[in-house]
Design a protein around this motif. Structure first.
Motif, PDB file in Angstrom:
ATOM      1  N   CYS A 250      46.449  42.577  35.417  1.00 12.95           N
ATOM      2  CA  CYS A 250      45.696  43.282  36.449  1.00 12.95           C
ATOM      3  C   CYS A 250      44.776  42.319  37.191  1.00 12.95           C
ATOM      4  N   THR A 251      44.122  41.417  36.451  1.00  9.57           N
ATOM      5  CA  THR A 251      43.154  40.528  37.080  1.00  9.57           C
ATOM      6  C   THR A 251      43.854  39.575  38.042  1.00  9.57           C
ATOM      7  N   THR A 252      44.953  38.970  37.591  1.00  8.70           N
ATOM      8  CA  THR A 252      45.584  37.994  38.462  1.00  8.70           C
ATOM      9  C   THR A 252      46.215  38.667  39.674  1.00  8.70           C
ATOM     10  N   LEU A 253      46.657  39.926  39.528  1.00  5.12           N
ATOM     11  CA  LEU A 253      47.271  40.609  40.660  1.00  5.12           C
ATOM     12  C   LEU A 253      46.247  41.361  41.515  1.00  5.12           C
ATOM     13  N   GLY A 254      44.975  41.251  41.190  1.00  5.44           N
ATOM     14  CA  GLY A 254      43.948  41.904  42.004  1.00  5.44           C
ATOM     15  C   GLY A 254      43.975  43.414  41.903  1.00  5.44           C
ATOM     16  N   ILE A 255      44.417  43.939  40.757  1.00 10.64           N
ATOM     17  CA  ILE A 255      44.562  45.394  40.609  1.00 10.64           C
ATOM     18  C   ILE A 255      43.196  46.030  40.319  1.00 10.64           C
ATOM     19  N   ASN A 416      47.884  46.347  47.744  1.00  9.68           N
ATOM     20  CA  ASN A 416      47.722  45.333  46.712  1.00  9.68           C
ATOM     21  C   ASN A 416      48.400  45.751  45.399  1.00  9.68           C
ATOM     22  N   GLN A 419      52.237  45.519  44.451  1.00 11.41           N
ATOM     23  CA  GLN A 419      52.797  44.239  44.013  1.00 11.41           C
ATOM     24  C   GLN A 419      53.113  44.246  42.535  1.00 11.41           C
TER      25      GLN A 419
END
Lengths: 449, 210
Positions: A250-255, A416, A419
């Protein structure tokens, strides 16, 4: 195969290309397709799901690569609902911008408007001057909207996984909320009700009584869906452990939003970076620790009750601020007339018309300039974020000092979060893609803008 | 007969008050001097300590309306982003927003990155400018994977090429589209629609109110 070559079926045709045989499938003809592909001795097939498919939440296209029923690759294709809202806003006044912004994520119009208006107010430097009552009304409308949006997420999500009952109940509740929107703003969706400096008009007389009744009804009705789905064996088999995405992912994908909270992180902008006076309301941030579709479903169910709690507190505050202004006092920004419902059923302000037409030439000029040209906003750029039902919805607005936005960009949570479809679905079964996408709850109007 | 253009036959801006003729200087804010206020001073100190090349890579620090913007040389963008993520705990990049300033010669295209630190509950903004003639900015997908689609969108809308992006293709407009719609020299409307062999003129050419 032989049948295929002799009779032409317009709904299940196939043709040869350099990439191999391409089949068109429209539903109901799955058996004939499977038998034909079996003859082809090829396990790896590529399926184009959408953009017009009933269970992909609008015009979303998913290009799937399958090995048997296992998904090896998912590629979402978007842009089918791109309407150029950001470009259009550069050609309209700051007030008219609300009318465009509200149409992005059509299930959460109030959040779009509020994010945009908070940004414009920050640019104008009037954040502190927005009347308390206007902020309370914004909070009330946002939480009502969160309920109606979550109802669509739950209802359609269940429908897509084969449960029809929850959808009926969910849309029954949503209808009650939309009726309330209609009573307050005149429109069920896309109401452009939140405006830079406040809201378009005050609540109609007697609205708080009706709102209290609504809260009671909703609280009772929400139990129906809870009884249908929470702990339901079939529902849990379709959702538990499906669409797994942990905190690192979640963090790396900006979720953000329910998908992030399903990893156990209690990140909610209403608590962490309050706006519109959310710090004055008591509510809990709901989390789950399962990182899956079922966890996200439970979060949305529990957030309904938290929204009701906020609404109840907002109603009390509305009763206490009865009669107070709902728009900034600065007449260089506020819309010139406060419209009221007339006997003819139309909105009008007879006192204002009397003033500009009969007594004051300056008032007429002021009205004309403000309505046609609009107010000017000092140059600069700001970023204003709100917690929408889907996560962080933010407006990045640039002004060059003119009467129109120089650039308006929206950080859409749907765009976002979509993705993460690949990360959630690859390696799983093809049927579980539907559940994973439903748990992201993307709204294509917001994705494509 | 003189030629008339646009709707309602108005010439120029259509402004009849006279005030529309006032000339405004375009605003290009200068660097902000310390103290920046709030947590920004501490953050700038931490960044200087973690990143020795701070003064070389960061051309301008602007604090405006309670928001901090770091203007970064594009060659140094990835380095700075990596430090901000690993050392200053900005775990999330909330995307990319492009802005086109045709008047800023040599720095017409700007990419804006809003960053969020959930650990520290802080926000900052990175800004990188590049020339229209050399519209290349290094990609940050390696640092924040979620920037993938955002960079594709900014490429689609502004024509900024993000070097190192794993698959930089159009995302919102059709693959064969000409031009980048969010640039200021790209008109609103102006595209005729073809459907089943018939052509419908663009709204701007469809009617004339004369």
């Amino acid at each position: 195969m032989s049948e295929k070559s002799t009779t032409f079926d317009p709904y299940a045709s196939s043709r040869e290309t350099t990439e191999g045989t391409v089949y068109s499938v429209t539903g109901g003809d799955w058996d004939s397709l499977v038998s034909e592909i079996g003859e082809a001795k090829e396990e790896r097939i590529i399926v184009n799901m959408g953009p017009q498919h009933p269970s992909t939440h609008g015009v979303l296209r998913l290009v799937l690569e399958l090995e048997g029923e296992t998904v090896t690759e998912v590629r979402p294709g978007i842009g089918y609902l791109h309407t150029g809202i950001e470009k259009n806003m550069e050609y309209r006044s700051w007030t008219q911008g609300t009318t465009f912004a509200t149409r992005m994520d059509y299930l959460a119009p109030v959040f779009n408007e509020t994010a945009y208006c908070l940004a414009v107010e920050k640019l104008l430097g009037i954040t502190d001057q927005v009347p308390e009552r206007a902020s309370i009304i914004r909070v009330l409308m946002m939480e009502l909207n969160r309920i109606s949006s979550h109802m669509v997420a739950l209802g359609t999500g269940a429908l897509e996984l084969g449960a029809m009952g929850p959808m009926f109940f969910a849309f029954r509740e949503r209808e009650l909320v939309l009726d309330t929107f209609e009573a307050i703003t005149g429109l069920r969706m896309n109401m452009a009700y939140v405006r830079p400096g406040g809201v378009a008009q005050d609540l109609p007389e007697g609205m708080t009584v009706r709102l209290r009744e609504l809260v009671t009804t909703l609280r009772k009705n929400f139990k129906d869906n809870e009884r249908l789905l929470v702990g339901n064996t079939i529902w849990m088999k379709r959702t538990e452990g499906i669409g797994y995405l942990d905190l690192a992912g979640c963090t790396t994908l900006g979720i953000t939003g329910p998908v992030l909270r399903s990893t156990g992180l209690p990140w909610d902008l209403r608590k962490m970076q309050p706006y519109c006076g959310y710090e004055n309301y008591e509510f809990d941030v709901i989390t789950a620790d399962t990182c899956d579709v079922y966890g996200r479903f439970l979060i949305r169910m529990a957030e309904l009750e938290q929204s009701l709690r906020i609404i109840e507190q907002a109603i009390t505050k509305l009763d206490a601020t009865h009669g107070q202004p709902v728009m900034v006092a600065d007449k260089k920004i506020a819309w010139p007339a406060q419209l009221a419902l007339g006997a003819d059923g139309l909105g009008n302000s007879l006192d204002h018309i009397r003033e500009i037409m009969g007594t004051s030439m300056e008032s007429l000029i002021h009205h004309f300039k403000l309505v046609t040209e609009g107010f000017r906003v000092p140059a600069g750029q700001v970023y204003a974020a709100v917690e929408s039902p889907r996560g962080e919805l933010a407006a990045h607005i640039v002004s060059d000092g003119g009467t129109r936005p120089y650039r308006a960009h929206f950080r859409e949570p749907s765009f976002n979060n979509l993705q993460s479809t690949s990360a959630m679905s690859e390696g799983g079964m093809v049927a579980d893609i539907i559940g994973a996408v439903a748990s992201i709850d993307p709204v294509m109007g917001g994705v494509d803008r | 007969m003189s030629e008339q253009q646009g709707m309602f036959g108005a010439a120029g801006t259509g402004d009849t008050s006279g005030y529309g003729g006032l000339v405004h200087a375009s605003v290009n804010p200068g660097s902000t001097e310390r103290p920046y206020g709030g947590y920004f001073d501490q953050l700038a100190d931490d960044l200087e300590r973690a990143y020795p090349d701070f003064s070389d890579a960061i051309t301008k620090v602007v604090v405006d309306r309670g928001e901090l913007t770091l203007h970064i040389k594009k060659e140094r963008l990835v380095e700075v982003a990596q430090i901000l993520r690993d050392k200053l705990l900005f775990e999330q990049c909330m995307g990319v927003s492009g802005v086109h300033y045709p008047d800023r010669k040599g720095a017409e295209l700007v990419a804006v990155y809003p960053l969020l630190s959930m650990t520290k509950n802080q926000r900052i903004r990175l800004e990188v400018a590049t020339s229209e003639l050399d519209a290349h900015i290094p990609s940050l997908v390696e640092v924040w994977g979620g920037n993938n689609w955002h960079e594709r969108e900014t490429f689609d809308m502004f024509g900024i090429v993000f070097d190192g992006h794993p698959g930089l293709t159009r995302i919102l407009m059709p693959d064969d589209w000409d031009g980048h719609p969010q640039r200021k020299d790209y008109p609103l409307g102006g595209i005729a629609v073809e459907y089943k062999g018939a052509t419908t003129p663009a709204p701007s050419n469809r009617r004339s109110y004369k």
